[in-house]
Design an enzyme around this catalytic site. Structure first.
Site, PDB file in Angstrom:
ATOM      1  N   ASP A 276       0.807  -1.149  -0.054  1.00  9.70           N
ATOM      2  CA  ASP A 276      -0.042  -0.036   0.078  1.00  9.70           C
ATOM      3  C   ASP A 276       0.862   1.127   0.108  1.00  9.70           C
ATOM      4  OD1 ASP A 276      -2.646   1.661   0.523  1.00  9.70           O
ATOM      5  OD2 ASP A 276      -1.463   1.948   2.023  1.00  9.70           O
TER       6      ASP A 276
ATOM      7  N   ASP B 285       5.059   0.668   3.761  1.00 11.64           N
ATOM      8  CA  ASP B 285       5.265  -0.615   4.656  1.00 11.64           C
ATOM      9  C   ASP B 285       4.771  -1.717   3.573  1.00 11.64           C
ATOM     10  OD1 ASP B 285       2.319  -0.681   3.913  1.00 11.64           O
ATOM     11  OD2 ASP B 285       1.982   0.262   5.826  1.00 11.64           O
TER      12      ASP B 285
ATOM     13  N   TYR C 168      -7.390   2.160   7.376  1.00  8.99           N
ATOM     14  CA  TYR C 168      -8.256   2.331   6.163  1.00  8.99           C
ATOM     15  C   TYR C 168      -9.655   2.220   6.685  1.00  8.99           C
ATOM     16  CZ  TYR C 168      -4.413   3.232   3.141  1.00  8.99           C
ATOM     17  OH  TYR C 168      -3.467   3.795   2.479  1.00  8.99           O
TER      18      TYR C 168
ATOM     19  N   GLU D 258       5.049   9.971   3.314  1.00 14.69           N
ATOM     20  CA  GLU D 258       4.708   8.779   2.833  1.00 14.69           C
ATOM     21  C   GLU D 258       3.898   8.677   1.734  1.00 14.69           C
ATOM     22  OE1 GLU D 258       3.402   4.464   4.828  1.00 14.69           O
ATOM     23  OE2 GLU D 258       2.651   6.316   5.723  1.00 14.69           O
TER      24      GLU D 258
END
Length: 619
Positions: free
Chosen positions: A165, A168, A324, A571
């Site tokens: 995703d 990570d 999420y 990120e």
């Protein structure tokens, strides 16, 4: 001298009157010619016979019979010679032209949006899980997650592949599915632009890598299912130290800790989003009938499951709810239903997507601070734009017209809210719209809005509509494109920090991206979970460049901290980059507009049902 007259009288032959031999011969020749002229002679023979006394001894002109006409041999030879000479001269000139080196004017360099598009697509190559293809073009990546699904004894199924995703190594189906839907939507609308940029095969390969994985997460050959593998890997660290995808800082290729699979048995939002992803991709791959049909079948199965088992995929306390969390599933019903209608032409899906009750529960009629914000969680705005497209070009009429007209009007209002003339959303001093109201990680929402504004402008122009109204004021489609461009330009470097937020684009961009694979050198050393922390906490730039990654973005004051440990700034995510790709391709290259018809390829001709007659009059 007298001779005897055969009639009895004397015949005197006088020497003076007697003809010479030449005269007699000439008289005979004239008689012969007169006789022969009565025969069918060709022109050449007649010319011989009709030659007069003065013609004797003259040189005869040579002629050539071409069948349709007789021409002088001399004229014929001159003509042929001239043609041959001209042909030789032209050939010689062409030979010279071809052999002389030419200095062609170089083509103009690609515009900034096309340049950024090339890089933004490369991010997906870096996020691949599973066996990496040879042409992946990311040298520091290798095979990873090769035991996903198999290593979980409660699942024991092949879940190898897909995409990590963000920074990570977790595979979240929910945002991954949304990213694939967005990429497919952009290909459907702008296939010609992708082709012009030389990226069509690349983006289709990216989509297929994602949809191939999604098909593994449920029984795609069945008509009815009871579960979906929603996530691979765990990120919750609140229960204390433990080897998982957030506690450990290691390259994906070096993962040796357990990777549990999270399954859901009631997940309407996830199932409907996955159905949307497969349905949209089936249109992208419509020329590969077997694969397209497989995607459609999977989409039908997922949507049926989502409608039957009503619940959110991320209940409180679950791992997905931390990262999420889905707030609603009715927006996915509208979104998934719309895409399934376009993929199949089955009006039952359109009826569901335009059901007023579902639209109401999705938030179509009550507004709110996040109204008009399109994201991996809320698909209502995207659905409204998508169904406005249907009304603009096919106008299906009753019984869909009322809700389609409502969606169309709401889309116009949302576009108005994006403009700086209105105060629905604040802007930073540098001009970045604050769709998430100053909260962290703003860019993922900005790129989605830029795409919707750009594609809606193209819809209006394709429908021969120069603009739309915001109250009493009329705005042209150029205003929408200007909004999209200013937001994307901000991301590409036209901001107070003069920094590009897309890694590898421009000369100044984030160097400490929050990403495990990019921050750890590929040096043959395998680091433990905590052993990799030294790379996480290092002040040095990443040893590997994560080309094309759009980071989370600046704060509401245009500030940015290029710090690896602060994921709210540095990120990147799949969903964010998918929106960026869609926005970039919509703005790239020459103005070619959208592909009006491909999305309707499975939709049968529309013959609207007439509305019911009014009730009988009662006195």
């Amino acid at each position: 001298m007298f001779g005897r007259d055969p009639w009895g009288g004397p015949l005197e032959i006088s020497h003076a009157d007697s003809a010479t031999d030449d005269d007699r011969s000439r008289n005979l020749n004239e008689l012969d010619r007169s006789a022969l002229l009565r025969q069918q002679l060709d022109e050449t023979q007649q010319s011989w016979l009709l030659a007069g006394p003065g013609d004797v001894g003259k040189k005869k002109k040579k002629q050539i019979d071409l069948g349709c006409m007789v021409v002088s041999r001399k004229l014929f030879m001159w003509t042929v010679g001239t043609i041959v000479g001209v042909g030789v001269l032209v050939g010689f000139i062409m030979l010279i032209v071809k052999t002389i080196p030419h200095h062609h004017k170089p083509p103009p360099p690609p515009d900034q949006y096309t340049q950024a598009l090339h890089k933004a697509l490369m991010f997906f190559n870096a996020q691949r899980s599973g066996p990496i293809p040879k042409h992946n073009n990311v040298s520091w990546r290798g095979n990873s997650g090769m035991k996903d699904g198999f290593s979980d004894t409660s699942v024991k199924r092949n879940l190898v592949g897909g995409y990590y995703d963000a920074g990570d190594a977790i595979k979240f189906n929910f945002p991954m599915s949304f990213a694939m839907t967005m990429l497919s939507w952009s290909v459907i609308e702008y296939k010609a632009k992708y082709e012009a940029a030389g990226e069509l095969d690349h983006v289709k390969e990216i989509i297929k890598w994602g949809t191939d994985y999604l098909l593994k997460t449920f029984n795609n050959s069945a008509d009815t299912i009871d579960k979906i593998a929603a996530q691979v890997g765990v990120g919750d660290t609140s229960k204390g130290p433990g080897a998982n995808d957030h506690y450990c800082w290691v390259r994906p290729e070096d993962i040796d800790y357990p990777r549990p699979v999270y399954e859901c048995h009631s997940c309407s939002d996830l199932a409907s989003e996955m159905a949307a992803a497969l349905a949209a991709a089936s249109i992208v791959f419509k020329d590969s009938k077997t694969y397209s049909d497989k995607l459609v079948h999977g989409a039908r199965t997922l949507f049926k499951f989502g409608r039957a088992q009503r619940a959110r995929y991320s209940p409180s306390g679950s791992d997905p709810s931390i990262f999420y969390n889905s707030t609603n599933y009715y927006d996915e019903f509208v979104w998934g239903g719309a895409w399934l209608y376009f993929a199949t032409g089955n009006t039952s899906y359109l009826s569901l997507a335009t059901t007023p009750g579902i639209a109401k529960h999705a938030g179509a009629f009550w507004g709110g601070p996040d109204y008009g914000v399109f994201s991996w969680d809320n698909k209502l705005t995207g659905s409204q734009v998508l169904l406005s497209r249907l009304r603009l070009f096919l106008s299906p009429g009753y019984p869909y017209e009322e809700i389609l007209r409502t969606f169309h009007n709401q889309t116009g209002n949302i576009m108005c809210s994006y403009l700086p003339f209105f105060k629905s959303f604040n802007r930073t001093k540098g001009g970045l719209i604050q769709l998430n109201h100053g909260r962290p990680q703003p860019l993922q929402y900005v790129v989605n809005a830029a795409f919707l504004a750009s594609v809606y402008a193209d819809y209006l122009e394709a429908a021969d509509t120069p603009g739309w109204y915001c109250g009493p004021n009329f705005y042209s489609t150029d205003v929408l494109r200007d909004f999209a461009k200013t937001q994307i330009d901000y991301i590409l470097g036209n901001n107070p920090r003069k920094m590009s937020y897309v890694v590898g684009y421009g000369t100044k961009y984030p160097k400490h991206v929050h990403h495990r694979g990019a921050s750890i050198p590929k040096n043959g050393v395998k680091y433990s979970c905590k052993g990799g922390w030294k790379w996480r906490d290092s002040k040095k730039p990443n040893p590997n460049t994560l080309v094309g990654a759009m980071v989370a973005g600046p704060d509401r004051h245009d500030g940015f901290k290029d710090v690896r440990t602060n994921y709210n700034y540095t990120e990147p995510t799949l969903a964010g980059n998918a929106g960026l790709v869609a926005a970039l391709v919509s703005l790239s290259g020459v103005t070619t507009g959208i592909d009006k018809n491909t999305i309707f390829s499975a939709v049968p001709p529309m013959f609207p049902t007439p509305p019911p007659p009014p009730a009988a009059w009662k006195p």
